[in-house]
Design an enzyme around this catalytic site. Structure first.
Site, PDB file in Angstrom:
ATOM      1  N   ASP A 157       0.844  -1.199   0.000  1.00  0.00           N
ATOM      2  CA  ASP A 157       0.000   0.000   0.000  1.00  0.00           C
ATOM      3  C   ASP A 157       0.880   1.251   0.000  1.00  0.00           C
ATOM      4  OD1 ASP A 157       0.966  -0.179   2.567  1.00  0.00           O
ATOM      5  OD2 ASP A 157      -0.967   0.146   3.548  1.00  0.00           O
ATOM      6  N   SER A 158       2.197   1.055  -0.012  1.00  0.00           N
ATOM      7  CA  SER A 158       3.114   2.186  -0.227  1.00  0.00           C
ATOM      8  C   SER A 158       2.835   2.817  -1.595  1.00  0.00           C
ATOM      9  CB  SER A 158       4.572   1.722  -0.136  1.00  0.00           C
ATOM     10  OG  SER A 158       4.768   0.533  -0.871  1.00  0.00           O
TER      11      SER A 158
ATOM     12  N   ASP B  32      -1.070  -6.215  -0.311  1.00  0.00           N
ATOM     13  CA  ASP B  32      -1.372  -5.580   0.976  1.00  0.00           C
ATOM     14  C   ASP B  32      -2.868  -5.326   1.100  1.00  0.00           C
ATOM     15  OD1 ASP B  32       0.401  -4.931   2.971  1.00  0.00           O
ATOM     16  OD2 ASP B  32       1.186  -3.142   1.965  1.00  0.00           O
TER      17      ASP B  32
ATOM     18  N   GLU C  68      -1.349  -5.436   8.456  1.00  0.00           N
ATOM     19  CA  GLU C  68      -0.507  -4.780   9.465  1.00  0.00           C
ATOM     20  C   GLU C  68      -1.088  -4.948  10.861  1.00  0.00           C
ATOM     21  OE1 GLU C  68       0.252  -0.678   8.621  1.00  0.00           O
ATOM     22  OE2 GLU C  68       1.100  -1.106   6.639  1.00  0.00           O
TER      23      GLU C  68
ATOM     24  N   GLU D 266       9.309  -3.805  10.535  1.00  0.00           N
ATOM     25  CA  GLU D 266       9.640  -2.492   9.957  1.00  0.00           C
ATOM     26  C   GLU D 266      10.124  -1.523  11.021  1.00  0.00           C
ATOM     27  OE1 GLU D 266       6.813  -0.835   7.160  1.00  0.00           O
ATOM     28  OE2 GLU D 266       7.845   1.096   7.126  1.00  0.00           O
TER      29      GLU D 266
HETATM   30  O1  KIV Z   1       3.522  -1.127   1.596  1.00  0.00           O
HETATM   31  C1  KIV Z   1       4.692  -1.511   1.580  1.00  0.00           C
HETATM   32  O2  KIV Z   1       5.449  -1.256   0.657  1.00  0.00           O
HETATM   33  C2  KIV Z   1       5.143  -2.286   2.727  1.00  0.00           C
HETATM   34  C3  KIV Z   1       6.608  -2.586   2.794  1.00  0.00           C
HETATM   35  C4  KIV Z   1       7.324  -1.363   3.177  1.00  0.00           C
HETATM   36  C5  KIV Z   1       6.874  -3.712   3.689  1.00  0.00           C
HETATM   37  O3  KIV Z   1       4.387  -2.628   3.549  1.00  0.00           O
END
Ligand code: KIV
Length: 420
Positions: A153-154, A192, A224, A292
């Protein structure tokens, strides 16, 4: 396969018979269609008629060298199999050693499975993870043989330009997942669950996870946090038959309660919480946990306490594997806003942002000074005869200015071409 031979009616009919004998009626009807499309006719010594469900050959064709036929048939079958395998998604759920497939050696071309990851983990080989969000990034990740491709979700930050991961929706994530699934054929694909798509209840979490697999083409999901409701959700998703990756330490979806993007595990309570949460996620069946932004010592303790791989990001080297965000590791961001959000722990392995910037500036310059496109990038020609005809037509249409422009362009193009 000799294409010429395949257009021979006799050969097509032979194939039809071979496939008919094997009961492969789909191939038989395709070959018949091919004959019709190609407008091939029966020839006198090659009778081709239906007898019940098969095709019969004239006796002459039965005498044609059987070895040639079998070679051709094999070649047809193999090239079709190769074509089909290039079209179809390589699933990680292909049985490797199961009641369905029987003992089989792992095909190196096949998608990475949880079994592959377990083997790596057991032999202490580091697991490589990179994020991807679209088809090109997925192809790049695939080509270098990364183990896990995470559609994180980044994307909310590095693709959509938001300040946090909170705004991205499930539908937006699914678009990213599908594009990545088209590009990455080998890594295990993890999608995610975005903020707001799984916190209300375990049922909501399962429904979202199912969509990520069904509509996004992912192999597994990541969620998460480690609050009791989150552990229950992870358990329910695993029970629904979906592999789950946990994520502890700095969980960016929780910045509201964490007070921002803050490292975790820096005091006794917080460090213990990291270990406890990771253990709880393992207990409900997660196959791996992302750690993280925690001190390396806390990551080392967590990795040692678990029987499943830990994947670190900003957590030092004592993890079972590492993950980085695609844009960060490539040094892709040039905009000051992005420079601000590139985390401290990230090592840029390239300066791709600079390369993009340079290329775009050069393009802008060359379009402005008209050096692009040059003759080398102007491939399409009109013959002198057609040009004359075209000029005459333009004049007839009363477009004299257009005719002069075309004539002038033709002179200048041929001059440029000669100058090459
Ligand atoms: O959303 C993402 O890219 C992540 C990574 C940083 C582990 O959760």
């Amino acid at each position: 396969m000799t294409i010429g031979l395949l257009t021979e009616p006799l050969v097509l009919v032979l194939f039809s018979n071979i496939f008919a004998a094997a009961g492969r009626w789909e191939e038989v009807s395709k070959l018949r269609e091919e004959m019709q499309i190609k407008g091939l006719k029966k020839e006198p010594d090659c009778s081709w008629h239906d007898e019940g469900r098969g095709l019969n050959l004239h006796p002459l064709s039965r005498m044609v060298l059987p070895s040639i036929i079998s070679k051709l048939a094999a070649s047809y079958v193999f090239s079709r199999a190769a074509y089909l395998s290039s079209c179809s998604r390589r699933m990680s759920n292909v049985p490797e050693n199961s009641v369905y497939g029987g003992p089989k050696s792992q095909n190196p071309d096949q998608r990475v499975t949880l079994n592959n990851l377990r083997k790596k983990y057991r032999s202490a080989e580091p697991i490589t993870v990179v994020t991807a969000y679209d088809y090109p990034s997925a192809v790049h990740v695939d080509e270098v043989g990364i183990d896990i491709c995470l559609v994180g979700d980044s994307a909310s930050m590095v693709v959509h330009g938001h300040d946090t991961t909170l705004p991205i929706s499930l539908d937006e994530m699914l678009v990213h997942c599908r594009a990545v699934a088209r590009g990455a054929k080998h890594p295990l694909l993890v999608g995610d669950l975005p903020f707001g798509s799984y916190e209300s209840s375990s049922q909501q979490a399962v429904e979202t996870a199912v969509r990520v697999l069904k509509e996004g083409g992912m192999d597994a999901i990541k969620l998460e946090g480690g609050a009791p409701s989150r552990i229950a959700a992870a358990k329910a998703i695993v029970e629904a038959g979906i592999a789950v990756m946990g994520h502890v330490g700095l969980t960016p979806q929780a910045i509201s309660v964490l007070g921002g993007f803050r490292p975790q595990g820096k005091n006794v309570a917080s460090a213990v919480k990291v270990v406890e949460t990771a253990l709880a996620l393992q207990e409900v069946g997660c196959f791996s946990v992302v750690l993280e932004c925690i001190p390396a010592i806390v990551a080392a303790a967590t990795t040692s306490a678990l029987r499943i791989p830990t994947i670190g990001i900003g957590a030092g080297s004592f993890c079972s594997g590492q993950v980085l965000v695609y844009h960060d590791l490539l040094g892709m961001m040039q905009h000051p806003h992005h420079a601000k959000v590139t985390p401290k722990f990230c090592k840029p392995y390239g300066r791709i942002g600079e390369a993009i910037n340079k290329a775009l500036l050069q393009y802008k310059e060359e379009v402005t000074n008209k050096s692009f496109p040059s003759a080398a990038h102007t491939p399409y020609k009109i013959s002198p005869d057609d040009l004359n005809g075209f000029l005459t037509e333009l004049q007839k249409m009363g477009l004299d200015k257009a005719a002069s422009a075309a004539a002038a362009a033709s002179t200048s193009t041929s001059e440029k071409t000669e100058g090459l």
